[in-house]
Design a protein around this motif. Sequence first.
Motif, short mmCIF file in Angstrom:
data_model
loop_
_atom_site.label_atom_id
_atom_site.label_comp_id
_atom_site.label_asym_id
_atom_site.label_seq_id
_atom_site.Cartn_x
_atom_site.Cartn_y
_atom_site.Cartn_z
N SER A 1 0.87 -1.36 0.07
CA SER A 1 -0.04 -0.01 -0.25
C SER A 1 0.96 1.21 0.09
O SER A 1 0.80 2.15 -0.71
N ALA A 2 1.98 1.17 0.91
CA ALA A 2 2.74 2.47 1.05
C ALA A 2 3.54 2.81 -0.35
O ALA A 2 3.49 3.80 -0.70
N VAL A 3 4.26 1.59 -0.60
CA VAL A 3 5.16 1.87 -1.74
C VAL A 3 4.23 2.09 -3.35
O VAL A 3 3.45 0.96 -3.28
N LEU B 1 3.18 4.88 -6.66
CA LEU B 1 3.58 5.84 -7.45
C LEU B 1 4.25 7.10 -6.52
O LEU B 1 4.98 7.78 -7.03
N GLY B 2 3.67 7.16 -5.37
CA GLY B 2 4.34 8.11 -4.52
C GLY B 2 5.74 8.03 -4.30
O GLY B 2 6.50 9.27 -4.29
N TYR C 1 -5.37 8.80 -9.37
CA TYR C 1 -4.20 7.72 -9.37
C TYR C 1 -4.44 6.60 -10.41
O TYR C 1 -3.39 6.05 -11.07
N PHE D 1 2.89 11.89 4.18
CA PHE D 1 1.67 10.97 4.33
C PHE D 1 1.20 10.34 3.27
O PHE D 1 0.62 9.41 3.28
N SER E 1 3.08 9.30 0.67
CA SER E 1 3.88 8.08 0.59
C SER E 1 3.55 6.85 1.34
O SER E 1 3.64 5.71 1.19
N LEU E 2 3.28 7.32 2.83
CA LEU E 2 3.04 6.06 3.93
C LEU E 2 1.70 5.71 3.80
O LEU E 2 1.06 5.04 4.79
N SER E 3 0.94 6.32 3.06
CA SER E 3 -0.60 6.05 2.89
C SER E 3 -1.11 6.36 4.20
O SER E 3 -2.27 5.64 4.72
N LEU E 4 -0.98 7.68 4.64
CA LEU E 4 -1.52 7.84 6.01
C LEU E 4 -2.65 9.00 5.76
O LEU E 4 -2.83 9.63 4.77
N LEU F 1 -6.47 1.51 -1.66
CA LEU F 1 -7.18 2.38 -1.65
C LEU F 1 -8.81 1.94 -1.82
O LEU F 1 -9.80 2.38 -0.96
N LEU G 1 -5.65 14.95 3.18
CA LEU G 1 -4.86 13.79 4.23
C LEU G 1 -4.06 14.58 5.19
O LEU G 1 -4.53 13.96 6.45
N1 TRP Z 1 1.13 5.49 -0.58
C1 TRP Z 1 0.78 5.03 -2.02
C2 TRP Z 1 1.85 5.77 -2.80
O1 TRP Z 1 3.09 6.24 -2.50
C3 TRP Z 1 -0.44 5.87 -2.20
C4 TRP Z 1 -1.64 5.61 -1.39
C5 TRP Z 1 -2.08 4.23 -1.11
C6 TRP Z 1 -2.21 6.29 -0.31
N2 TRP Z 1 -3.00 4.52 -0.18
C7 TRP Z 1 -3.04 5.71 0.44
C8 TRP Z 1 -1.91 7.82 -0.17
C9 TRP Z 1 -3.70 6.42 1.36
C10 TRP Z 1 -2.55 8.43 0.63
C11 TRP Z 1 -3.50 7.60 1.52
O2 TRP Z 1 1.74 5.84 -4.02
#
Ligand code: TRP
Length: 455
Positions: A21-23, A25-26, A104, A231, A233-236, A332, A396
């Motif tokens: 999830s975190a890694v 396109l960010g 996205y 935020f 990139s870490l999906s926060l 997501l 976010l």
């Molecule tokens: N973190 C993902 C990225 O780096 C994108 C992503 C997935 C995201 N879930 C999220 C961003 C929730 C914000 C919130 O591409």
Amino acid sequence: MKQSSTTFGSKFGLVAATVGSAVGLGNIWRFPAEVQANGGAAFLLVYILCICLLGIPVMMGEFALGRGGQGDPITVYRRLSPGKPWWITGLLGVLASFTILSFYMVVAGWTLEYLISSITGSLYEHVAGTADGSNAQFAQRMSEYVASPVRPVLFTIALILINAFVLIRGVQKGIEKMSNLLMPVLFVLLLIFCCVSLSLPGAAEGLNFFLNPDFSKINGRVFLDALGQAFFSLSLGMGTLITYSSYFPKDTRLGRTAVTVSMLDLLVAFMMGLVIFPAVMSFGLQGESFEGATLVFVTLPEVFAGMPLTRLWSILFFLLLLVAAVTSTVSLGEVAVACLHDHFNFSRTKAVLTVMAPLLVVSPLCSLSNGVLSHITIAGQTLFDFMDNFSTNILLPVGALLMCVYLGWFAPKGFLRRELTNDGTCRTFWSAASQILLRWVAPVLILLILVSRYL
Ligand code: TRP
């Protein structure tokens, strides 16, 4: 509201899915562009600071909420604070997941197009009026492609369908299985690219830009961008990790998992810096436009065109990008799917179809807003840019702020401590520190950064 009984099947799968999830396109598309726009290594330092001071504690907070509250973001707030309006924070999260997904999916669609055109070779075919292998060739190809009315829309729809397929298969058989397979592939591919890029002549100059900080470049703007990037990139900030952590088993050590996931995410971004900057400097392309979208879709093909085995590198790279994109879009999508499943007792298939149907309308509109619909603007931006900026810069941080305030001040007494220590059985430095950070430091910093935009 029913108790969610699904869990991830293994520790590896749990970390793979969360890192998946975190890694995304960010890390690969957005991070190098942010580094470039904010003066190189100085940004990297601020970014690392943001991850440690804010990213890790907020991630631990989301994990605590998800595993403690057992459900999608709305369910969690309603279960922990019944009768209070905190569930609106969860609702904001579910809406944010739509906003992010809508643009996205479009970019994810570009990665599939680029993968296919690398395989067929059409990406490297002559473009009228430009020299082969030149920046102009790929810039022209990109701008024509993005603005065209048919292909990008079709690829966006293809991505929505791929997501629907994985999501319908469920948490263990869909999300976890996919992540177990794809995340190792992603790391191996990235490692190969690091080795290739670092061995190019002139790589040192790129490393210097990426790793040698010029402190005079640090200002408020750098902080704001680094925080937004952390935020994203870490999906926060909007409950993706709340949803995933509701599938964590009870004995998962949340602090350790948050540190592992954050560090792996940082590692991928860092490795991507090691790939991009040496390659760009080595090919003398640093003066060219480096703006987000063009970086991986224009500059890198230009680099590949100048290397032996052009097509091979191109295929591997866009495969990497596609893998990163899909594991993130799935996470997501899972937020809203879990919400419909928990709240309205929808079957998984019905929930997935209900979530994907509106996306089939909005994402193509976002795609078209780069071309035929570019005259329709919201707050002076195309639909695509609006969705991107509104979610990253506003939804976010606001979501994360509300969550920190809730966890620090309004959650049931002792909830955070109980979750982070697994009922007192594992006290760690991180769990103690994050309670203080979430209560005092994170809300103030996020608020400052949000307000500073308008000063
Ligand atoms: N973190 C993902 C990225 O780096 C994108 C992503 C997935 C995201 N879930 C999220 C961003 C929730 C914000 C919130 O591409």
